[in-house]
Design an enzyme around this catalytic site. Structure first.
Site, PDB file in Angstrom:
ATOM      1  N   TRP A 378      -6.853  -9.190   0.684  1.00  0.00           N
ATOM      2  CA  TRP A 378      -7.594  -9.456  -0.546  1.00  0.00           C
ATOM      3  C   TRP A 378      -6.682  -9.476  -1.761  1.00  0.00           C
ATOM      4  O   TRP A 378      -7.070  -9.951  -2.828  1.00  0.00           O
ATOM      5  CB  TRP A 378      -8.690  -8.408  -0.738  1.00  0.00           C
ATOM      6  CG  TRP A 378      -8.176  -7.043  -1.103  1.00  0.00           C
ATOM      7  CD1 TRP A 378      -7.244  -6.302  -0.430  1.00  0.00           C
ATOM      8  CD2 TRP A 378      -8.549  -6.246  -2.228  1.00  0.00           C
ATOM      9  NE1 TRP A 378      -7.019  -5.099  -1.059  1.00  0.00           N
ATOM     10  CE2 TRP A 378      -7.806  -5.034  -2.161  1.00  0.00           C
ATOM     11  CE3 TRP A 378      -9.442  -6.424  -3.275  1.00  0.00           C
ATOM     12  CZ2 TRP A 378      -7.933  -4.026  -3.109  1.00  0.00           C
ATOM     13  CZ3 TRP A 378      -9.579  -5.421  -4.224  1.00  0.00           C
ATOM     14  CH2 TRP A 378      -8.823  -4.239  -4.129  1.00  0.00           C
ATOM     15  N   ASP A 379      -5.460  -8.955  -1.596  1.00  0.00           N
ATOM     16  CA  ASP A 379      -4.485  -8.981  -2.685  1.00  0.00           C
ATOM     17  C   ASP A 379      -4.368 -10.386  -3.274  1.00  0.00           C
ATOM     18  O   ASP A 379      -4.168 -10.559  -4.478  1.00  0.00           O
ATOM     19  CB  ASP A 379      -3.090  -8.584  -2.189  1.00  0.00           C
ATOM     20  CG  ASP A 379      -3.067  -7.321  -1.359  1.00  0.00           C
ATOM     21  OD1 ASP A 379      -4.143  -6.868  -0.939  1.00  0.00           O
ATOM     22  OD2 ASP A 379      -1.965  -6.807  -1.126  1.00  0.00           O
ATOM     23  N   GLU A 508      -9.183   3.223   0.318  1.00  0.00           N
ATOM     24  CA  GLU A 508      -9.153   3.449   1.758  1.00  0.00           C
ATOM     25  C   GLU A 508      -9.116   4.925   2.123  1.00  0.00           C
ATOM     26  O   GLU A 508      -8.966   5.272   3.300  1.00  0.00           O
ATOM     27  CB  GLU A 508      -7.958   2.711   2.362  1.00  0.00           C
ATOM     28  CG  GLU A 508      -8.105   1.205   2.227  1.00  0.00           C
ATOM     29  CD  GLU A 508      -6.852   0.442   2.610  1.00  0.00           C
ATOM     30  OE1 GLU A 508      -5.784   1.076   2.745  1.00  0.00           O
ATOM     31  OE2 GLU A 508      -6.940  -0.782   2.767  1.00  0.00           O
ATOM     32  N   LYS A 620      -7.215   6.802  -2.983  1.00  0.00           N
ATOM     33  CA  LYS A 620      -5.887   6.238  -2.757  1.00  0.00           C
ATOM     34  C   LYS A 620      -5.484   5.311  -3.892  1.00  0.00           C
ATOM     35  O   LYS A 620      -4.321   5.223  -4.275  1.00  0.00           O
ATOM     36  CB  LYS A 620      -5.873   5.478  -1.429  1.00  0.00           C
ATOM     37  CG  LYS A 620      -4.550   4.804  -1.082  1.00  0.00           C
ATOM     38  CD  LYS A 620      -4.685   3.996   0.214  1.00  0.00           C
ATOM     39  CE  LYS A 620      -3.387   3.286   0.551  1.00  0.00           C
ATOM     40  NZ  LYS A 620      -3.538   2.404   1.738  1.00  0.00           N
ATOM     41  N   GLN A 621      -6.474   4.587  -4.445  1.00  0.00           N
ATOM     42  CA  GLN A 621      -6.181   3.545  -5.430  1.00  0.00           C
ATOM     43  C   GLN A 621      -7.416   3.253  -6.265  1.00  0.00           C
ATOM     44  O   GLN A 621      -8.490   3.812  -6.035  1.00  0.00           O
ATOM     45  CB  GLN A 621      -5.740   2.283  -4.702  1.00  0.00           C
ATOM     46  CG  GLN A 621      -6.825   1.674  -3.817  1.00  0.00           C
ATOM     47  CD  GLN A 621      -6.267   0.786  -2.739  1.00  0.00           C
ATOM     48  OE1 GLN A 621      -5.769   1.248  -1.731  1.00  0.00           O
ATOM     49  NE2 GLN A 621      -6.350  -0.521  -2.952  1.00  0.00           N
TER      50      GLN A 621
END
Length: 789
Positions: A378-379, A508, A620-621
């Site tokens: 998806w980046d 994630e 995580k992000q």
């Protein structure tokens, strides 16, 4: 403002180059990535032509072709229905870089004899990797060496190496051994799930080898994916002295050996022209013959074309291409050479890595390494496409065409996952099939559907390319909307809100949750935009709408269902804390004990079982914070502040995708210190090896994120409903900055200095924009200053 110091630089600060002035074994691994070259079709790691056999990192002689892969059966100890069946791995293919130099019987090596006056550099303006040095052999023979390597950005099949040697203290024999080696393998998987593959040994067979004088060619075939490639070389010797040439073929290689009677102070130059072609080319090049047996002829034809163009001709094509690239994507920052170097380095690598043919995309590590096996994520849509959308929208379109071309596989995957209608795009893939073996962090990330749909919307808003919308975008939107309509349900226990359960969001460290807020918000956006486009097509492209509806069996009742699902979408929110919840149960988890987590225990995924992480409040992000950026018009500033404050405290930024988003949102809500700190963590991720794994390849999404920090963060650029606006700030320590974008075919230069912002329409039709709510009307070659800060 808190000024976070940059790490001690590995490379001297230079606005247009990365330069290494001293070779050290310790830096060899990182340099293989930093000095990698590519053109979106194929790439080569920055290893030496003569190879490396010293201590430490053994090196990866990587040559990679975008989208050229092998498959293997995924072996599960326990398997269930619908698991991904085959892995896909971008292959390390034949090594065409090889040129070994022997000086009067002594083989050149960076580790033997004496190296002086050494410099290796890659120029962003020229797209050429150069190495200069003086080598004194163990027996005292001294030569000046100058090597240039280029992969043509103007012609996807071509590369060259120009190798010049000048004797400095002798007359004698110089020998070049130039080769193509097909005895290549990929890295095997390590304990780090981000590195290596399950492939063992050599998976490419050599089906044909040709060698004749200066010419050589190798044909390789995969075992399972049915793909073929041919790598060809033609060598050209430039010397006024006598020389001989011998061509040799072995089981896996072909080589030409030149022996030159060299004279003192007289240069000897070997130019090696390289061409790479594959059986995949026929999908995008109509003139390519459909039979694999013609691949030798095509490779030979391409390499001869390269030689006919010549060194000077190929170099000029490269310069012309990059001059246009840097004109359109211009970035300048006064007062911060380290930042400017890094952003240009990042942009250069994005250009080198991105597929431009509609058949390929951009891998997480580009074409520079084997991390994540060359998969597309998806980046591409969320981080990388915005850069190309605003600089080279034609490349942005090709990235979306790649997704369109995967619709048949996405529809099949949806049926496997028990969805009778719609399309489900793979979390990680090369050929369009899901290849993530860990479904909680792979297939469960349904949000990729909405990410693609959102990219379609932003592409159309920024380009007004309604041809794309009609012939490609609408079908993507309708099929992804169908998937959401079937995935979710109106749950009585949640007040009959439309709920989407058992999914994983961008974070994630939380998996298989109910109503991930980011996923639901983006699904809502997907459903609403699909309805809007359907109505627009009915009014403006009625015939095309009817054809599309007939093609996919779209019924009128589906549009109503999409609208209802969007209107009633469940958006988790805690009225007491006045924050959006990452998912329904996020507050019911135990907060992670950061005070007792040692620095060496990050990233958490490498030191704790997934279940341990999933039980805790830890991110995580950027997840919900990403929604604050992408869907910023749907939140008040005060709401963004509350959400940011809550999630910042529990985010580890173990993903390189995270810091750029936190930078943009922090800047927008007035946390300028934090915004700049997060930016510094993003912009030199690879140049300073901040993650400690640059040797495995670039962090392409983080590279694009650094540009996003500049444009969307500091300049406050937004495009909403066809209007482009800015809310610029000038980071402390910067004298001024400027960048260019392509908005609806108009080339606009944005500048920010202590006096405010200025806008210069370099090319295009009259344009209206907004800066801090003030409207500016521009005509071509007009520059308007605006006192906004």
């Amino acid at each position: 403002m808190i000024n976070i110091p940059l790490k001690s630089p590995h490379y001297a600060y230079d606005e247009w180059e990365v330069v290494e002035n001293r070779f050290t074994v310790e830096n060899n691994a990182r340099n293989e990535t930093a000095f990698a070259l590519g053109n979106g079709y194929f790439g080569m790691r920055g290893t030496f032509e003569e190879g490396y056999s010293g201590p430490g990192w053994p090196g990866v002689e990587g040559t990679y072709i975008n989208g050229f892969y092998e498959t293997a059966i995924i072996k599960y100890p326990e398997i269930a229905y619908g698991y991904a069946e085959k892995s896909q791995t971008m292959l390390n293919v034949a090594n065409c870089k090889i040129i070994k130099l022997v000086v009067d019987g002594e083989e050149f090596s960076m580790l033997e004899g004496k190296v002086s006056d050494y410099q290796r550099s890659v120029s962003f303006k020229e797209g050429i990797l150069q190495r200069r040095l003086i080598w004194t052999s163990p027996r005292g023979k001294k030569v000046a060496i100058h090597i240039e390597r280029m992969i043509s950005l103007a012609h996807q099949h071509w590369a060259l190496i120009r190798y010049e040697v000048k004797p400095l203290n002798f007359n004698g024999t110089i020998q070049f051994m130039t080769a193509i080696d097909g005895d290549v393998t990929n890295l095997s998987a390590e304990k780090d799930p981000r590195v290596g593959s399950g492939l063992q040994g050599r998976v490419l067979s050599v089906s044909n080898i040709l060698g004749d004088g200066e010419f050589g060619l190798i044909v390789q075939k995969t075992q399972n994916s049915g793909l073929t490639l041919a790598s060809a070389m033609i060598n050209q010797m430039e010397t006024g002295n006598r020389y001989t040439i011998q061509n040799q073929t072995e089981e896996f290689s072909v080589q030409a050996v030149y022996e030159v009677h060299a004279a003192l102070d007289v240069p000897v130059i070997l130019t090696k022209y390289i061409a790479v072609v594959t059986s995949l080319d026929r999908a995008v090049e109509p003139t390519v013959q459909p039979l694999d047996e013609t691949i030798e002829a095509r490779a030979k034809q391409e390499v001869w074309k390269a030689r006919e163009t010549g060194y000077a001709g190929m170099k000029q094509l490269q310069l012309d291409f990059l001059r246009d690239f840097w004109f359109q994507s211009h970035v300048d920052i006064k007062g911060e050479p380290a930042i400017l170097q890094a952003i240009r380095f990042n942009m250069f690598h994005l250009l080198q890595s991105v597929g431009r043919n509609g058949r390929t995309n951009i891998a997480a590590k580009g074409l520079t390494g084997e991390g994540y096996e060359g998969h597309y994520f998806w980046d591409s849509e969320t981080y990388i496409l915005p850069f190309f959308l605003c600089t080279f929208p034609e490349i942005g379109r090709k990235l979306l065409e790649y997704r369109y071309n995967l619709l048949p596989q996405a529809r099949e995957r949806a049926r496997q996952m028990s969805h009778p209608k719609g399309a489900l795009f793979p979390w990680r893939t090369i050929n369009g099939e899901e290849c993530s073996a860990y479904f909680p962090g792979g297939t469960a990330q349904y949000h990729i559907n909405a990410d693609i749909a959102f990219a379609v919307k932003k592409y159309v808003e920024t380009t007004a390319d309604h041809d794309f919308l009609i012939h490609y975008g609408a079908e993507l939107l309708f099929e992804t909307a169908r998937l959401w309509a079937d995935l979710g349900a109106f749950i009585p226990g949640r007040g009959n809100l439309f709920c989407i359960n058992e999914v994983t969001g961008p974070d994630e460290y939380s998996a298989l949750v109910n109503n991930n807020c980011y996923t639901n918000l983006m699904a809502k956006e997907n459903l609403e935009y699909a309805c809007q486009v359907a109505l627009w097509m009915k009014e403006n492209a009625a015939d095309e709408y009817q054809k599309l509806a007939a093609k996919i069996g779209l019924e009128e009742g589906e549009l109503e269902a999409w609208g209802k699902a969007a209107t009633e979408m469940c958006i988790p929110y805690d009225p007491g804390l006045k924050i959006h919840l990452q998912d329904d149960d996020f507050l019911n988890r135990v907060p992670w004990d950061f005070s007792h987590t040692r620095p060496e225990q990050y990233p958490l995924l490498m030191h704790f079982h997934p279940l341990v992480i999933y039980r805790h409040q830890v991110c995580k992000q950027a997840d919900l914070v990403l929604a604050l950026f992408l869907l910023g018009d749907q939140f008040s500033k005060e709401q963004k502040q509350r959400d940011f404050d809550f999630y910042e405290k529990i985010t580890t930024h173990d993903s390189s995708l995270s810091s750029s988003i936190f930078s943009i949102v922090a800047t927008e809500i007035g946390y300028f210190d934090k915004g700049y700190q997060y930016f510094l963590k993003t912009v030199r991720t690879d140049l300073d090896d901040i993650q400690g794994n640059t040797k495995d390849g670039i962090h392409a999404a983080s590279m694009a994120g650094s540009w996003m920090c500049l444009a969307y963060g500091f300049a406050g650029m937004r495009v909403h409903q066809g209007t482009i606006s800015f809310h610029p700030v000038l980071p402390e320590g910067w004298q001024e900055y400027s960048f260019r974008i392509n908005f609806r075919g108009n080339i606009l230069e944005v500048g920010v200095d202590p006096n405010g912002a200025s806008f210069h329409l370099l090319k295009g039709e009259p344009l209206t924009l907004e800066c801090d709510g003030q409207k500016c009307n521009l005509v071509e070659e007009q520059q308007i200053p605006v006192g906004c800060q």
